[in-house]
Write a protein that holds these residues in place. Structure first.
Motif, mmCIF file in Angstrom:
data_model
loop_
_atom_site.group_PDB
_atom_site.id
_atom_site.type_symbol
_atom_site.label_atom_id
_atom_site.label_comp_id
_atom_site.label_asym_id
_atom_site.label_seq_id
_atom_site.Cartn_x
_atom_site.Cartn_y
_atom_site.Cartn_z
ATOM 1 N N ALA A 260 -34.993 24.432 51.665
ATOM 2 C CA ALA A 260 -35.458 24.838 50.339
ATOM 3 C C ALA A 260 -34.956 26.245 50.012
ATOM 4 N N ARG A 261 -34.935 27.109 51.025
ATOM 5 C CA ARG A 261 -34.446 28.475 50.786
ATOM 6 C C ARG A 261 -32.954 28.451 50.466
ATOM 7 N N LEU A 262 -32.229 27.589 51.150
ATOM 8 C CA LEU A 262 -30.796 27.436 50.844
ATOM 9 C C LEU A 262 -30.648 26.916 49.413
ATOM 10 N N SER A 263 -31.484 25.929 49.075
ATOM 11 C CA SER A 263 -31.420 25.353 47.720
ATOM 12 C C SER A 263 -31.714 26.419 46.663
ATOM 13 N N ASP A 264 -32.687 27.290 46.958
ATOM 14 C CA ASP A 264 -32.999 28.380 46.016
ATOM 15 C C ASP A 264 -31.748 29.223 45.766
ATOM 16 N N ARG A 265 -31.070 29.557 46.858
ATOM 17 C CA ARG A 265 -29.880 30.415 46.729
ATOM 18 C C ARG A 265 -28.761 29.705 45.946
ATOM 19 N N LEU A 266 -28.620 28.392 46.195
ATOM 20 C CA LEU A 266 -27.538 27.629 45.547
ATOM 21 C C LEU A 266 -27.944 27.102 44.170
ATOM 22 N N ASN A 267 -29.202 27.383 43.803
ATOM 23 C CA ASN A 267 -29.759 26.856 42.548
ATOM 24 C C ASN A 267 -29.687 25.324 42.482
ATOM 25 N N LEU A 457 -40.818 30.838 32.230
ATOM 26 C CA LEU A 457 -42.134 31.191 32.796
ATOM 27 C C LEU A 457 -42.485 30.392 34.048
ATOM 28 N N TYR A 458 -41.603 29.491 34.465
ATOM 29 C CA TYR A 458 -41.892 28.694 35.668
ATOM 30 C C TYR A 458 -40.810 28.909 36.721
ATOM 31 N N ARG A 459 -41.230 29.232 37.951
ATOM 32 C CA ARG A 459 -40.339 29.227 39.118
ATOM 33 C C ARG A 459 -41.103 28.503 40.225
ATOM 34 N N GLY A 460 -40.351 27.906 41.115
ATOM 35 C CA GLY A 460 -41.044 27.241 42.227
ATOM 36 C C GLY A 460 -40.144 27.163 43.427
ATOM 37 N N ILE A 461 -40.759 27.016 44.569
ATOM 38 C CA ILE A 461 -39.968 26.908 45.793
ATOM 39 C C ILE A 461 -39.076 25.664 45.709
ATOM 40 N N GLY A 462 -37.808 25.867 45.943
ATOM 41 C CA GLY A 462 -36.870 24.734 45.916
ATOM 42 C C GLY A 462 -36.569 24.207 44.524
ATOM 43 N N ARG A 463 -37.010 24.947 43.491
ATOM 44 C CA ARG A 463 -36.747 24.491 42.116
ATOM 45 C C ARG A 463 -35.602 25.311 41.518
#
Ligand code: NAD
Ligand code: UD9
Length: 467
Positions: A260-267, A457-463
């Motif tokens: 999920a952290r990798l996904s966050d970085r890669l959007n 206004l929305y952020r989420g882990i892995g989103r």
């Protein structure tokens, strides 16, 4: 007599002159109330276990150290919000089948089967065996010939053999597997559906170090486990089995967190990728999240790591998984705080949704929300609300002067600068843009539907962040 004979007859009495009762006689005596089960510790595990035995028709003595727990039990109540426990206690009191003792030695003298259900927590990365030691000593002091002691907490491999049995032998002056019998039965319950889990959810694990006690365990525990039993000859193996289940979960959650952290970085949309990946039969990617809490999953890997260090084994995956999962509150909060409107951070009004360690329970033990609160306090944020639909009061929160614990969701999400969702309570599924207004929300569990909120206004882990 040799082991492995007729299951209705004790196949290995070991005792020379003493003839053991046939198993069917033993079971009949439990059912008639002549033999009694005592349960030491009426908590998340002990209260449902006591209930399961009561539901099977057996007479149960509940023992606890806490005056409040005893007072409640005498009224047919528990502080554990588990379905059917209060009803079962109340029925048991009305039928004289449920007895409540504050004297653990007397409870041991009165009962035939004694079940140890007190907690084993962690202190300085090692198992804290104080409560287990205390009740084992009391049980041993009241132990009678042919009694049965059954151990339930999750413990480092070797604990029953090296630590508990010697206490029982010394305090009773008798020998295990000869004068009395020891069983290990790890609990596999999922809080919130504990009685169901014992009775129908999983097969039970029963273990002992000798064949006679193992057959005895199978016969006895067959009274409550309807989904069958897995028998393990060798308590150490069964102790390890339970910890392996926990390590498996911790490592898999860590993998999900890493991806999920990798996904966050890669959007990348981790959740979509996960769903697609899990459509393949061998893939079971877990859920990433703001942290791994509870009295089980964060603790069991530490027991494994402690025993590994003592045996000079480097359990690298177990260790790394712990490090990854321990870092999740900090990682999530850092991302959440990036959403704060430009103003002095200390003056921000922050709401955390959820104090329980996971959705659907009121248990707050080792909840990641405490890590978030510690960090917000370090950042000197003075106005923090914690909302939880199930936690009515909490002693740890009282220590924070800047934190208010509330049960009213509308109040918790109104006129705030930032909302952080920390627990996947179903009550939060109703949140949307019209309820939270212009407050940014960070979804630390991937629970909410991003389409229900304004994109910015929305952020989420892995989103992924929407343009
Ligand atoms: N909670 C779970 O879902 C779960 C699931 C599987 C296994 N386990 C294992 O079961 C153990 C027990 O956990 P729990 O969640 O029931 O704990 P808990 O804190 O909910 O309950 C423990 C009870 O034991 C009592 N107690 C403590 N010391 C005592 C003593 N010396 N004498 C008598 N009573 C005493 C406490 O007052 C409390 O009522 C855990 O350590 C864990 O290894 C827990
Ligand atoms: C091996 C296993 O399965 N054991 C279960 C576990 O039950 P539990 O009550 O501790 O609950 P979990 O669901 O494991 O959650 C723990 C924490 O991990 C977070 N989490 C979870 C799943 C996920 O995919 N991503 C996450 O981040 C979650 O939010 C929470 O903080 O231990 C009990 C005691 O031994 C067992 O009896 C029970 O079978």
């Amino acid at each position: 007599m040799k082991s492995g004979g007729n299951k209705d007859k004790p196949n290995n009495p070991l005792q020379g002159d003493v003839i053991l009762e046939p198993f069917d006689t033993l079971i009949r005596k439990f059912k008639s109330g002549e033999y009694i089960v005592s349960v030491y510790g009426l908590g998340h595990v002990g209260a449902p276990i006591a209930s399961a035995w009561l539901r099977s028709g057996v007479t149960v003595i509940g023992v606890d150290k806490s005056a409040k727990v005893l007072e409640n039990a005498r009224k047919g109540l528990t502080h554990i919000p588990e379905p059917m426990v209060n009803e079962t206690f109340t029925n048991g009191l009305n039928n004289n089948k449920f007895l409540v003792y504050d004297d653990p030695i007397q409870a041991s003298r009165t009962s035939k089967l004694k079940m140890i259900c007190v907690p084993v927590l962690i202190r300085k990365n090692k198992a804290d065996l104080d409560a287990v030691k205390e009740v084992t000593l009391a049980i041993g002091t009241g132990l009678k010939r042919n009694d049965i002691v059954s151990v339930h907490p999750s413990i480092p491999p070797g604990t029953t053999e090296k630590f508990l049995i010697p206490i029982l032998e010394k305090s009773s002056g008798m020998r295990a597997a000869s004068d009395f019998f020891v069983i290990y039965n790890p609990e596999r319950i999922y809080e919130g559906r504990a009685i169901f889990d014992i009775e129908e959810g999983h097969p039970g694990i029963v273990s002992s170090n000798d064949n006679y006690s193992l057959d005895l365990a199978e016969k006895l525990f067959g009274l409550i486990y309807k989904k069958g039993l897995v028998k393990i000859l060798g308590i150490k193996t069964a102790e390890a089995e339970k910890l392996f289940e926990g390590v498996y979960r911790d490592v898999n959650i860590a993998l999900a967190n890493e991806l999920a952290r990798l996904s966050d970085r890669l959007n990348i949309d981790f959740w979509q990728a996960k769903k697609a990946a899990n459509s393949q039969n061998f893939c079971h990617i877990h859920d990433p999240g703001i942290g791994v809490g509870g009295a089980c999953i964060p603790i069991y890997p530490q027991f494994i790591l402690d025993v590994a260090i003592k045996n000079k084994i480097n359990c690298r995956i177990t260790k790394t998984a712990r490090t990854i999962n321990n870092d999740m509150p900090s990682y999530s909060l850092t991302n959440a705080l990036k959403m704060l409107p430009r103003k002095v951070m200390r003056k921000s009004k922050v709401t955390i949704l959820g104090l329980a360690f996971r959705g659907g329970v009121s248990d707050t033990r080792l909840s990641p929300t405490y890590d978030i609160l510690k960090e917000l306090t370090r950042l000197k944020i003075k106005d923090v609300i914690v909302h939880d639909p199930l936690v009515k009061q909490d002693n740890l929160i009282l220590k924070y002067k800047n934190v208010e614990l509330v049960n009213n969701l509308d109040y918790a999400v109104t006129n705030r600068d930032l909302i952080v969702l920390a627990t996947n309570h179903q009550e939060y599924l109703k949140l949307n843009a019209s309820i939270i207004g212009q407050t940014p929300i960070y979804d630390g569990r991937g629970l909410l539907n991003p389409d229900e909120f304004e994109k910015k206004l929305y952020r989420g882990i892995g989103r992924p962040i929407q343009p």
